[in-house]
Each structure stands twice: as structure tokens, then as C-alpha cells.
Design an enzyme around this catalytic site. Sequence first.
Site, PDB file in Angstrom:
ATOM      1  N   ASN A  60      44.542 -28.861 -30.210  1.00 31.45           N
ATOM      2  CA  ASN A  60      43.431 -28.840 -29.251  1.00 31.45           C
ATOM      3  C   ASN A  60      43.313 -30.290 -28.785  1.00 31.45           C
ATOM      4  O   ASN A  60      42.501 -31.061 -29.281  1.00 31.45           O
ATOM      5  CB  ASN A  60      42.142 -28.357 -29.922  1.00 31.45           C
ATOM      6  CG  ASN A  60      42.285 -26.923 -30.401  1.00 31.45           C
ATOM      7  OD1 ASN A  60      42.834 -26.075 -29.695  1.00 31.45           O
ATOM      8  ND2 ASN A  60      41.821 -26.644 -31.600  1.00 31.45           N
ATOM      9  N   HIS A 115      41.269 -11.837 -42.788  1.00 32.09           N
ATOM     10  CA  HIS A 115      40.294 -12.383 -41.848  1.00 32.09           C
ATOM     11  C   HIS A 115      38.864 -11.938 -42.147  1.00 32.09           C
ATOM     12  O   HIS A 115      38.129 -11.505 -41.253  1.00 32.09           O
ATOM     13  CB  HIS A 115      40.665 -11.990 -40.403  1.00 32.09           C
ATOM     14  CG  HIS A 115      40.485 -13.139 -39.440  1.00 32.09           C
ATOM     15  ND1 HIS A 115      39.279 -13.773 -39.276  1.00 32.09           N
ATOM     16  CD2 HIS A 115      41.356 -13.776 -38.618  1.00 32.09           C
ATOM     17  CE1 HIS A 115      39.415 -14.738 -38.397  1.00 32.09           C
ATOM     18  NE2 HIS A 115      40.673 -14.774 -37.989  1.00 32.09           N
ATOM     19  N   ASP A 159      46.856 -15.232 -38.223  1.00 44.39           N
ATOM     20  CA  ASP A 159      46.438 -16.634 -38.262  1.00 44.39           C
ATOM     21  C   ASP A 159      46.361 -17.217 -39.668  1.00 44.39           C
ATOM     22  O   ASP A 159      45.258 -17.405 -40.190  1.00 44.39           O
ATOM     23  CB  ASP A 159      45.066 -16.779 -37.583  1.00 44.39           C
ATOM     24  CG  ASP A 159      44.656 -18.235 -37.414  1.00 44.39           C
ATOM     25  OD1 ASP A 159      45.484 -19.110 -37.681  1.00 44.39           O
ATOM     26  OD2 ASP A 159      43.506 -18.482 -37.006  1.00 44.39           O
ATOM     27  N   GLU A 192      42.846 -19.722 -27.054  1.00 42.92           N
ATOM     28  CA  GLU A 192      41.526 -20.143 -27.517  1.00 42.92           C
ATOM     29  C   GLU A 192      40.873 -21.158 -26.565  1.00 42.92           C
ATOM     30  O   GLU A 192      40.364 -22.185 -26.974  1.00 42.92           O
ATOM     31  CB  GLU A 192      41.615 -20.727 -28.931  1.00 42.92           C
ATOM     32  CG  GLU A 192      42.133 -19.718 -29.935  1.00 42.92           C
ATOM     33  CD  GLU A 192      42.082 -20.180 -31.384  1.00 42.92           C
ATOM     34  OE1 GLU A 192      41.814 -19.346 -32.247  1.00 42.92           O
ATOM     35  OE2 GLU A 192      42.320 -21.370 -31.637  1.00 42.92           O
ATOM     36  N   GLU A 232      42.956 -23.931 -44.705  1.00 45.58           N
ATOM     37  CA  GLU A 232      41.840 -23.433 -43.906  1.00 45.58           C
ATOM     38  C   GLU A 232      41.283 -22.112 -44.452  1.00 45.58           C
ATOM     39  O   GLU A 232      40.077 -21.922 -44.530  1.00 45.58           O
ATOM     40  CB  GLU A 232      42.320 -23.238 -42.464  1.00 45.58           C
ATOM     41  CG  GLU A 232      41.317 -22.539 -41.587  1.00 45.58           C
ATOM     42  CD  GLU A 232      41.827 -22.334 -40.158  1.00 45.58           C
ATOM     43  OE1 GLU A 232      42.970 -22.710 -39.866  1.00 45.58           O
ATOM     44  OE2 GLU A 232      41.056 -21.794 -39.350  1.00 45.58           O
ATOM     45  N   GLU A 287      55.942 -22.116 -37.978  1.00 45.63           N
ATOM     46  CA  GLU A 287      54.747 -22.931 -38.188  1.00 45.63           C
ATOM     47  C   GLU A 287      54.028 -22.423 -39.437  1.00 45.63           C
ATOM     48  O   GLU A 287      53.500 -21.311 -39.452  1.00 45.63           O
ATOM     49  CB  GLU A 287      53.801 -22.866 -36.971  1.00 45.63           C
ATOM     50  CG  GLU A 287      52.538 -23.705 -37.157  1.00 45.63           C
ATOM     51  CD  GLU A 287      51.618 -23.722 -35.923  1.00 45.63           C
ATOM     52  OE1 GLU A 287      52.105 -23.842 -34.786  1.00 45.63           O
ATOM     53  OE2 GLU A 287      50.393 -23.606 -36.115  1.00 45.63           O
TER      54      GLU A 287
HETATM   55  C1  GCU Z   1      43.049 -21.315 -36.073  1.00 48.16           C
HETATM   56  C2  GCU Z   1      42.105 -22.429 -36.424  1.00 48.16           C
HETATM   57  C3  GCU Z   1      41.812 -23.327 -35.258  1.00 48.16           C
HETATM   58  C4  GCU Z   1      43.123 -23.793 -34.625  1.00 48.16           C
HETATM   59  C5  GCU Z   1      43.970 -22.586 -34.270  1.00 48.16           C
HETATM   60  C6  GCU Z   1      45.347 -22.947 -33.765  1.00 48.16           C
HETATM   61  O1  GCU Z   1      42.407 -20.385 -35.250  1.00 48.16           O
HETATM   62  O2  GCU Z   1      40.901 -21.898 -36.920  1.00 48.16           O
HETATM   63  O3  GCU Z   1      41.065 -24.429 -35.720  1.00 48.16           O
HETATM   64  O4  GCU Z   1      42.877 -24.546 -33.495  1.00 48.16           O
HETATM   65  O5  GCU Z   1      44.166 -21.798 -35.423  1.00 48.16           O
HETATM   66  O6  GCU Z   1      46.285 -22.823 -34.544  1.00 48.16           O
HETATM   67  O7  GCU Z   1      45.509 -23.346 -32.639  1.00 48.16           O
END
Ligand code: GCU
Length: 724
Positions: free
Chosen positions: A231, A542, A386, A312, A414, A408
Site C-alpha cells: 500500500n 477468516h 489471504d 483493496e 498477521e 508470496e
Molecule cells: C491483507 C492485509 C492487508 C494487506 C493485504 C495485502 O489483507 O490485512 O494489511 O495490505 O493483505 O496483501 O495487500
Amino acid sequence: MKSFIVSFLLLVIGLTSPITQASSIVTGEDGYRLWMKYDLLQNKSLRKAYQKQLTKWSVVGQSETSQIIRDELDYALSGLLGQSEPAGYRSANLVVVTGRLATRWIPDLGDELSKLGDEGYIIRQVEHNNKSVIVVTANTDIGALYGTFNLLRLVQTQTPLDAVDISSAPKTKVRVLNHWDNPDRHVERGFAGESIWDWHKLPHYKYQKYTDYARANASIGINGTVLNNVNADPIMLTPAYLEKVKALADLFRPYGLKVYLSIKFNSPATLGGLKNSDPLNPQVAKWWDKKIAEIYQLIPDFGGFLVKANSEGQPGPGDYGRTHAQGANMLADALKPHGGIVMWRAFVYANEKNEERSKQAYSEFKPLDGKFRENVMVQVKNGPIDFQPREPISPLFGATQETPMMMEFQITMEYLGFSTHFVYLGPMYEEVLKTDTYAKGKGSTVGKVVAGEVYDYPLTGMAGVSNIGSDRNWTGHIILQSNWYVFGRMAWDYNISAEQVAEEWTRMTLSNKSAVVKKVTEMMMLSHEATVNYMTPLGLHHIMGTGHHYGPAPWVDDLGRADWNPVYYHRATKGGIGFDRSPSGVNAVEQYFSPLKEQLADPKSTPEKYLLWFHHLPWDYKVKSSGRTLWDEIVHRYYLGVDQVAQISQSWDSLQGQIDPLQFKQVQMANTIHLKEAIWWRNACVLYFQTFSQRPIPPGLDKPQGTLDTYKAMEFPYAPGQGE
Ligand code: GCU
């Protein structure tokens, strides 16, 4: 009299001051040295043998990397053997030498070296001028550095070197850490303090930790690092920040560690002031050309870009009606003349698509196979959703003959208990890499696909989302250092076993005593399964707390998007539980190859670990392995998970006095939290699912303490590592 008063005062101060007791000063292993401890080997006979074989050493070469090899050898051998003597290459017992010069010691080398590529190496014991010499050789200095670290690993793990003969080359080309680090030092999904990159003080202030970071990565064969969050903040591409990136790149270069950046796709508009960032707009392509040339001016060996696009809320080519391939290729074309690559992420899903989330990445990328340039890899998470504690493999592995799928993995935890749960991820990585995709018949494992052995990909790679932060021990928990370690080892060689890696890591990090090694290895090998049991047994997924993903929250049903809600995933009703992804449901299984597809389509042949991932089953469904009803089995697994954590914790306690007290205590404190949280997970989930099953807790198991309402009311506004 005066001296009496002074003594009296000192006595009073002494009695009241909290810092007078010597025992409050604790020294010991705080975890900073990772697996590169190099303490004196306690096995005397082996130490003597090594002293004869290694003490007199010579590194032939003048590069910065050669000097790094010298420094490492000197430091390591002085520590491990208590002796280190740089010598001329004629008198040395250990010679590190690059290229054809090696034939002086290994005359019959032939084309052995050239087959090992730029990063491979040979470690071989030979007879030379009537004496035994150990030769470490490679085509490049970086290869020699990797070989040196392997040699040191053999010594650290007390492996005899007589007649040593090892040839090794990495099975994937790009082996990178992905740091989800922001310029303000917040680490998204980071649980080990702040970002290690102090952007504010760069480029001038360079912590020793940066160099030690590069050393640690080189020691396990990691050859790249993406410095910033997927991000991405566009500030990273501004001249001031590129200077900072350059400072790190210069430090990392002699360790073979290339620097990459995550980019924001709409940078041409936001940074460059262009009207849009459409990949087919020539102005946009020109902007990237210029920007990329600017980067290479500063960093001639810059690795390339990692891109999260149309995912996202991130901008991407889809904003202009373009495909992922069109977006990736525009960047790839600009990077190509400089030797750079694009790692384009497949983590895409959208509510509007009207397709079940687990299927979307495949639907999006499979039709684009063959449309990407040769310097693009598609980077896909190991599972279709995820980074859950356990997922089946992503169906994209094996699905693209021409487009390299890059693995990946998440190293940071997390969804696995942050940095207080004792979880070794080796078994999970191994499970994924050894899963058969059947892409080209039996034996087409994920590991082989990723390594380009099923289809001959021009590029191959593995990425691991880093768990590193500013904490003194790097990863917030000593045991979690092993996850960084095993990622590197498996990225180099997908065939290596998690158990072997656990054992060698333990020997290097905790102790070489065989009783300790055995116990810790057992704990590590149990730990991932234990976590799956108390969090998400039998394919549940999840069901974590909203946003932060800390703790259980299977009841959440009010989030903006259907596929963000735990209830979307477990689908518990009075009738049963689980997600029907079989042909009678959303038919996600159709994306896999036969016979996997058929196997997963039927609950009877679906491996139990994925049962509720693929099937919605009645509470009374008979679970094959145990003969229990589904409800009883779920509850049993939750309880088993807690018992396993208790077992790990007791086992750890029994090591007191056998490993360094600081290391011991750190893990012990984390274990206390771990056990408490495992019980919390179990109680909350069992009580919640019981409201649907309306069945009793099976005999022999205690009733969960607490009430569902108390668990539901728990809030964690300051849980670490949250996203934007
Ligand atoms: C998950 C994670 C996010 C991250 C995303 C990604 O959803 O919670 O924080 O940005 O993966 O891999 O892009």
C-alpha cells in the site's frame, strides 16, 4: 564522625535504592545476533578437528564482497574455534576463491561451476600439495559469500567436514523480503516494533542494524528486499527519498541484496501532475521512463517494482479499463533496458464482481497467461484467500504455462497470533510447496511450478512478507526468527524439509546440546498444527477480529463488504457449518486440475484439514479419521490445540538452565500470553458455534469458561500493526 555520617547516608541510600542489587543487571543473549552467534564450540574433539581444517584461511579476491567474506570468517572462526589466522593462499587450509582460479586446487573442475550459475557454489575437501584443503568456490564473489555462510553453518551445527563435498545453487532466481513498512515507520501487520528503516535520518545516518540485516539475509540466500509497503506511499519516488533508497542499496550491494520498491500506480498523476495514469497514455509511459532512468542513475542495479493494483482500494490499470497485463507491461518496458523486473500481485478481489472471493484471482489472471512481458512475474499468495493459518493452495499455481507465478508467503503473523504465539511456519511452507497441482501430471508440485521446473519460466521467485522490526531481537520473539530463516532456506531450495531447518536453526540460535535440539525441534514441528487447531480447525478460515485480525470474532456480520465478514466464511447455521465450494456450491474446485478437482469436490476424499473450506456439512456428519460427529470433532480440535500449546509451554519450561537465561525468559513470557490467548480462541469459538449446533460439549472436556457476550464485547483499538 564525618566518615560515619557518609557511611550512614550510603547505607540509607543503599537500602532504599532499587538499583543496588547485582542481580538486576542481566547480561546474555538478547536475540540481536540471530543465528550468527558464533560462540565457542563446546564439543572439544570436533573443535580440534575444525581448528586443523579451518584456522588458517585465505580469501582470494579484492572486491568489497571478498573483504566481507574475510571479516565474516575471521569473526566467526575466532568465536567458534577460538582461533583464526589469515594466511597466504599457499599455506592456507581453507581457501575461498572465485572462478577459474579454483582449478589450481580442483584441477578437474570442468564445467561444474558454470552449471551453478551466478549464485551457486561448491565446498569441497581436496588434496593439494600433499595436504588437505577445504575449497569454497563459485563463479561470483556473491556465490562465494553464500558458500562461506554454508560452511559456517556446518561448523555451527557441528557437522564434520571430512571429505565435505557440496554443490548448491538456488532453485528460484528472485528471493525477496517484502517489507510492509511505511515512511512514518509504522509497519502494516508488523509486530516487532517500528520499521527498521529510519527514513528521516537517511541517507546520512546508517545504523549498524542495516548492515547486520544484509548479513543475515545473505547468510540464508535472500537476494532482494522490497523496502516499502505494497500500500505504497508515492513519496518513495521523490528525489529526496530516492537518495535514501540509494544509501541502503549501496550498503546492501556487496551482500548480494538488491533493492526494489513498491509503487503506487497513479504516481504519474499524483506526483507528476499528469491528467491521468492510464498505461496506454504515451505521456504516462514517458513519465515512468524518466522516473526509472532517474532511479537507475542513482542505483545501477535497482531490482524493479512490486505492484498492488486494483486491490483493496489501490489504483491500477482497471481504473482506465485496462488489464493487469497492460499495466504491468508498461512498467516492464520501461524497466527492461535497465535489467529491472515487475512483480505484479495477484491479490485482487472486489465485491462488485459477483464471484466468490476465492475464485477471483484465478478468473482475473488465468486469461492473461502469455500476455505479460518476459520481465514480469505474477506474485500470488500461497492460498486463494489471504494468509490464513491454513489454506489450500492457490489454483493459480500451475495454471499459467507462460506467466511465471511467484510465491508470496507471509512471514509476519498477521493471522497467526502476532508476535507472542510460538509458531514455526516451516511445516506450513513445506505443506504448500509439496502440494501436487497435477498441472502436468503427478508430481507437478507447487515448489516445482514456482521454480520453473514444470513450465520453463524465464524468471522465478519467492517473496516473504517480513516480520522484522526495530525490536532488539528483530522479530519480537526469539522463535519467530526461525520463520525469517526458514523462508530464506526454502526460497533457495523448496525441497529442504522443515524439520531439518528447525534443527539447524535451533543449533545455531539456542543450543547444540542434542537433548535441547530434539525438544525444541519437536515443539517447533508441533506449533503450526497446534495454532490451526485452536484458531481454525478443519478448514475454517477468516474468523479473526475486524481490522486488526487479533483474536477470535467469528460472529462479525456487519462490515461494508460481504467478503470481509467472518460469517461469510464459516456459514454456520442450525443445519451445519462450512463453505460449499464444491460443484453443488460456488464450484471453486473447478479451478484445480484433475484429480485434485475431483478429490476436493467430495467431502469423503477431501483432506480433513480442508474439509470446511470446501464443504458445508451437517453437525452430525461423521468425520472419517475419528468417527466423531462434525460438532464433536470441531470441539475436540479446539481443545487439542490448547493442550498442544500447554505442552509446548511445559516443554519450554523444562529447558531452564540449558539455554541462555535471557532467551529462555523472553520465550517463557510469550508462552504465558500464547496459552492465555489459545484458551480465549477456543472458548470464544466453541461457545459461538454452539449457538448454532445446539449440542453439548463432548464428554471428557471441560465447559468453556466465560460467556459469549463477554468475548464479543472485547475491543482492541490499539492492537499493533493495523492497516490504513
Ligand atoms: C491483507 C492485509 C492487508 C494487506 C493485504 C495485502 O489483507 O490485512 O494489511 O495490505 O493483505 O496483501 O495487500
